[in-house]
Motif scaffolding. Structure first.
Motif, PDB file in Angstrom:
ATOM      1  N   GLU A   3     -29.485  30.647  -6.252  1.00 12.00           N
ATOM      2  CA  GLU A   3     -29.138  30.478  -4.842  1.00 12.00           C
ATOM      3  C   GLU A   3     -27.816  30.009  -4.516  1.00 12.00           C
ATOM      4  OE1 GLU A   3     -29.410  31.864  -1.608  1.00 12.00           O
ATOM      5  OE2 GLU A   3     -31.504  31.667  -1.519  1.00 12.00           O
ATOM      6  N   ILE A  23     -25.666  26.642  -3.247  1.00 12.61           N
ATOM      7  CA  ILE A  23     -25.869  25.373  -3.217  1.00 12.61           C
ATOM      8  C   ILE A  23     -26.384  24.875  -1.940  1.00 12.61           C
ATOM      9  CG2 ILE A  23     -23.337  24.642  -3.440  1.00 12.61           C
ATOM     10  CD1 ILE A  23     -26.315  22.591  -4.812  1.00 12.61           C
ATOM     11  N   ALA A  24     -25.577  25.241  -0.772  1.00  7.92           N
ATOM     12  CA  ALA A  24     -25.594  24.891   0.476  1.00  7.92           C
ATOM     13  C   ALA A  24     -27.001  25.211   1.006  1.00  7.92           C
ATOM     14  CB  ALA A  24     -24.664  25.327   1.354  1.00  7.92           C
ATOM     15  N   LEU A  25     -27.649  26.338   0.601  1.00  7.80           N
ATOM     16  CA  LEU A  25     -28.851  26.913   1.074  1.00  7.80           C
ATOM     17  C   LEU A  25     -29.967  26.162   0.117  1.00  7.80           C
ATOM     18  CD1 LEU A  25     -28.191  30.676   1.253  1.00  7.80           C
ATOM     19  CD2 LEU A  25     -28.167  29.030   3.134  1.00  7.80           C
ATOM     20  N   ARG A  26     -29.492  25.985  -0.892  1.00  7.05           N
ATOM     21  CA  ARG A  26     -30.689  25.141  -1.713  1.00  7.05           C
ATOM     22  C   ARG A  26     -30.898  23.630  -0.990  1.00  7.05           C
ATOM     23  NH1 ARG A  26     -29.784  25.270  -8.032  1.00  7.05           N
ATOM     24  NH2 ARG A  26     -31.703  25.048  -8.310  1.00  7.05           N
ATOM     25  N   LEU A  27     -29.758  23.096  -0.654  1.00 11.65           N
ATOM     26  CA  LEU A  27     -29.943  21.648  -0.301  1.00 11.65           C
ATOM     27  C   LEU A  27     -30.519  21.667   1.030  1.00 11.65           C
ATOM     28  CD1 LEU A  27     -26.398  20.145  -1.437  1.00 11.65           C
ATOM     29  CD2 LEU A  27     -28.794  19.629  -2.446  1.00 11.65           C
ATOM     30  N   ARG A  28     -30.221  22.750   1.938  1.00 17.11           N
ATOM     31  CA  ARG A  28     -30.657  22.684   3.387  1.00 17.11           C
ATOM     32  C   ARG A  28     -32.284  23.034   3.147  1.00 17.11           C
ATOM     33  NH1 ARG A  28     -28.426  27.679   6.965  1.00 17.11           N
ATOM     34  NH2 ARG A  28     -30.700  28.384   6.502  1.00 17.11           N
ATOM     35  N   HIS A  29     -32.604  23.851   2.111  1.00 16.13           N
ATOM     36  CA  HIS A  29     -34.037  24.196   2.336  1.00 16.13           C
ATOM     37  C   HIS A  29     -34.917  23.005   1.787  1.00 16.13           C
ATOM     38  CE1 HIS A  29     -37.572  26.049   1.362  1.00 16.13           C
ATOM     39  NE2 HIS A  29     -37.743  25.846  -0.025  1.00 16.13           N
ATOM     40  N   ASP A  77     -33.928  19.791   2.174  1.00 19.13           N
ATOM     41  CA  ASP A  77     -33.692  19.146   3.474  1.00 19.13           C
ATOM     42  C   ASP A  77     -34.682  19.198   4.230  1.00 19.13           C
ATOM     43  OD1 ASP A  77     -32.207  16.909   4.956  1.00 19.13           O
ATOM     44  OD2 ASP A  77     -31.855  18.655   6.462  1.00 19.13           O
ATOM     45  N   GLU A  78     -34.778  20.309   4.699  1.00 14.13           N
ATOM     46  CA  GLU A  78     -35.802  20.986   5.767  1.00 14.13           C
ATOM     47  C   GLU A  78     -37.087  20.745   5.409  1.00 14.13           C
ATOM     48  OE1 GLU A  78     -34.638  24.833   6.708  1.00 14.13           O
ATOM     49  OE2 GLU A  78     -32.896  24.220   7.993  1.00 14.13           O
ATOM     50  N   ILE A 127     -22.219  18.816   1.929  1.00 14.82           N
ATOM     51  CA  ILE A 127     -22.595  20.071   1.953  1.00 14.82           C
ATOM     52  C   ILE A 127     -23.732  20.308   2.973  1.00 14.82           C
ATOM     53  CG2 ILE A 127     -23.683  21.881   0.787  1.00 14.82           C
ATOM     54  CD1 ILE A 127     -22.479  20.757  -1.803  1.00 14.82           C
ATOM     55  N   LEU A 128     -24.304  19.404   3.157  1.00 10.34           N
ATOM     56  CA  LEU A 128     -25.863  19.672   4.108  1.00 10.34           C
ATOM     57  C   LEU A 128     -25.113  19.364   5.405  1.00 10.34           C
ATOM     58  CD1 LEU A 128     -28.633  17.215   3.449  1.00 10.34           C
ATOM     59  CD2 LEU A 128     -28.578  19.710   3.832  1.00 10.34           C
ATOM     60  N   ALA A 169     -24.316  23.009   6.033  1.00 11.99           N
ATOM     61  CA  ALA A 169     -25.150  23.978   6.103  1.00 11.99           C
ATOM     62  C   ALA A 169     -26.454  23.470   7.293  1.00 11.99           C
ATOM     63  CB  ALA A 169     -26.112  23.446   4.824  1.00 11.99           C
ATOM     64  N   ARG A 170     -26.464  22.525   7.677  1.00 11.89           N
ATOM     65  CA  ARG A 170     -27.369  21.993   8.683  1.00 11.89           C
ATOM     66  C   ARG A 170     -26.539  22.550  10.052  1.00 11.89           C
ATOM     67  NH1 ARG A 170     -28.518  16.299   7.647  1.00 11.89           N
ATOM     68  NH2 ARG A 170     -28.352  16.135  10.033  1.00 11.89           N
ATOM     69  N   VAL A 225     -20.377  27.276   3.746  1.00 13.86           N
ATOM     70  CA  VAL A 225     -19.900  26.188   3.052  1.00 13.86           C
ATOM     71  C   VAL A 225     -19.396  26.532   1.730  1.00 13.86           C
ATOM     72  CG1 VAL A 225     -20.447  23.808   1.907  1.00 13.86           C
ATOM     73  CG2 VAL A 225     -21.495  24.574   4.001  1.00 13.86           C
ATOM     74  N   ARG A 227     -36.887  32.441   1.795  1.00 13.73           N
ATOM     75  CA  ARG A 227     -35.920  31.835   0.926  1.00 13.73           C
ATOM     76  C   ARG A 227     -36.839  30.932   0.023  1.00 13.73           C
ATOM     77  NH1 ARG A 227     -33.451  28.020   2.120  1.00 13.73           N
ATOM     78  NH2 ARG A 227     -32.583  28.450   0.192  1.00 13.73           N
TER      79      ARG A 227
END
Lengths: 177, 177
Positions: free
Chosen positions: A40, A42-48, A50-51, B90-91, B94-95, B100, B177
């Motif tokens: 996936e 990296i931006a989506l991985r970090l956001r997932h 984070d959330e 990156i976050l 992405a947030r 990104v 996701r």
């Protein structure tokens, strides 16, 4: 005190919530593993991540957060992802205005087993015993996160209170950062 | 398109905002360097960086964010902090639900100067010329962030649109996701 421990990883991030006081067996509240797909973005991985961590912090309302400190003795490729995940983990606590403490793997092992060079099986065995569980928490990432939380309760209580007091004082005086 | 470029660092994080279209000189919107103190607690450093970048994204409303990809050829201690700062960078995109894109230093150098092994002075000189500035942006972290933004406009426009379309499609279908 209630502590949320995080064993940071980009592919698997362990989270363990424990209640207790220094020197006594602790009570398991919950544990989780947050997964993201290696292929996936990296931006989506970090956001997932984070959330997911923000939700767990909001749900369990810990008094502090303990995160494993990342070292570079591992595979260099892996360590970059682990460092990024650790930043997200630390932010999850910091954004909730909680004290965040980091511990090295050997600090955690020493706190839980008495030896800083104990193996994974020994740590898992002690976590299982200290939390009074019927069987070991699985997967191992969850056991490591629980070990971090127990380590923080036993070792870090004082340090966390000092940090929280300093943060509160900084907020009161509006000290520039 | 308006792009916010981030040269991630824990002590100094460069941010550059640029507008333009592929192959033409670009327009400077703004640039910044976010500083955190090396002796400050890691949680406070990451939070300060996170809050600063979130404000800059909200203020400038870029269409996409470009972040320098971290490699491990540097000093190992430094690279851990840079990896953590890159996660926060990156976050920040992405947030805000922005596409990104990450670029390696040599991709940026090649896009700006024609050579992937160009020195810092050459990159700064080209950034100054491409943005039509009277003098080079200072400090160098800001110039690097501007170079990233220009690189993204010239190289990444297509890729960013594809990523944005994919993200939008995933949101529409509620893909897990």
């Amino acid at each position: 005190m209630r502590v949320l421990g995080i064993d940071p990883g980009l592919t698997r991030c362990g989270v363990g919530v424990v209640e207790g006081v220094p020197g006594r067996p602790c009570k398991l509240v919950a544990y989780y593993v947050v997964y993201t797909e290696a292929d996936e973005d990296i931006a989506l991985r970090l956001r997932h991540l984070d959330e997911s961590l923000a939700k767990l912090v909001a749900e369990h309302r810990p008094e502090s957060v303990a995160v494993e400190r990342v070292f570079s003795q591992h595979n260099v490729r892996t360590v970059m992802g682990t460092a990024q995940a650790s930043a997200v983990a630390i932010l999850a606590g910091a954004r909730a205005r909680l004290p965040v403490q980091t511990y090295t793997p050997s600090e955690v092992k020493a706190a839980i087993t008495g030896s800083g060079t104990a193996g994974k099986a020994q740590v898992t065995s002690m976590v299982t015993r200290l939390l009074g569980l019927d069987k070991p928490p699985r997967p191992a990432d969850a056991a490591d996160a629980l070990a971090l939380a127990i380590c923080h309760i036993w070792r870090g209580g004082t340090r966390a209170r000092i940090a929280a007091a300093a943060q509160a004082a900084a907020r009161r005086t509006g000290a520039p950062r």
